[in-house]
Design a protein around this motif. Structure first.
Motif, mmCIF file in Angstrom:
data_model
loop_
_atom_site.group_PDB
_atom_site.id
_atom_site.type_symbol
_atom_site.label_atom_id
_atom_site.label_comp_id
_atom_site.label_asym_id
_atom_site.label_seq_id
_atom_site.Cartn_x
_atom_site.Cartn_y
_atom_site.Cartn_z
ATOM 1 N N VAL A 26 0.772 -1.215 -0.040
ATOM 2 C CA VAL A 26 0.061 -0.106 -0.014
ATOM 3 C C VAL A 26 0.787 1.279 -0.178
ATOM 4 N N ASP A 29 5.484 -0.541 -2.834
ATOM 5 C CA ASP A 29 5.238 -1.401 -3.882
ATOM 6 C C ASP A 29 5.137 -2.741 -3.507
ATOM 7 N N ASP A 48 2.676 9.845 -1.817
ATOM 8 C CA ASP A 48 1.765 9.531 -0.827
ATOM 9 C C ASP A 48 2.137 10.306 0.567
ATOM 10 N N ASP A 115 -4.286 -4.212 0.459
ATOM 11 C CA ASP A 115 -3.961 -4.736 -0.677
ATOM 12 C C ASP A 115 -4.223 -6.411 -0.764
ATOM 13 N N PRO A 132 -4.975 -0.405 -3.625
ATOM 14 C CA PRO A 132 -4.463 0.187 -4.585
ATOM 15 C C PRO A 132 -5.000 -0.741 -5.935
ATOM 16 N N ALA A 151 0.398 0.501 -5.826
ATOM 17 C CA ALA A 151 0.791 0.675 -4.724
ATOM 18 C C ALA A 151 2.393 1.226 -4.625
#
Length: 186
Positions: A26, A29, A48, A115, A132, A151
């Motif tokens: 999230v 990656d 982010d 995720d 994501p 993500a």
């Protein structure tokens, strides 16, 4: 960044007082880097981070609930002003229950972005849920909003901007930057 968000997602995000995020998959990656000495490192997206800091500044508390433990998560969460940091959560639903007990918040005013399957118990019990674009298909099927971004590449920022729009705070957020009061990237 996305401008038009689904009405249902906006409605569900409008009452949020706390937004929680999973970390791996999230805020990153999902790749976990471990060097020869056993030190773990992660890569975080600066946009982010800037979004999460803005969300806190605009009155929505933030935090993380993650199954792994990593010193870098403590460092990053502190940089972003996150108030809740739960690492090593073997049962994420128990972690959410503890957050609710500690804060006195109703799950309806809490959001979570996850995720993977281990996130479903939280995602299906909070007021707003997001995932994501590259989340597990079953997760995407059970959340209020699936981002267009992956993500670790702006997915959390996209969810943050949805929340700011839902709460009627996006224009105030944007005006900070137009009047030169904005922060450096997160």
């Amino acid at each position: 960044m996305k401008q038009d968000f689904p009405e249902k997602a906006l409605a569900r995000a409008s009452s949020l007082e706390l937004m929680l995020f999973d970390v791996d998959g999230v805020l990153t990656d999902g790749l976990i880097y471990i060097d020869d000495d056993g030190r773990e490192t992660k890569a975080f997206c600066s946009t982010d981070g800037a979004g999460i800091k803005a969300l806190s500044r605009m009155g929505v508390a933030t935090g993380v609930i993650t199954g792994r433990r990593s010193n870098v998560v403590d460092i990053r969460a502190a940089e972003l002003g996150m108030k809740i940091i739960i690492q090593g959560a073997k049962d994420k639903l128990d972690a959410l229950k503890q957050v609710l007990a500690d804060t006195g918040l109703d799950p309806f005013v809490v959001g979570f972005m996850g995720d993977d399957l281990v996130d479903l118990p939280i995602l299906t019990r909070v007021g707003f849920s997001a995932a994501p674009a590259n989340a597990h298909p079953a997760v995407k099927k059970h959340v209020d909003y699936v981002t267009e971004n992956f993500a670790g590449f702006g997915a959390a920022r996209e969810a943050v901007e949805l929340i700011l729009r839902a709460k009627g705070l996006y224009d105030a957020f944007l005006s900070r930057y137009l009047t030169m009061e904005g922060d450096a990237k997160g």
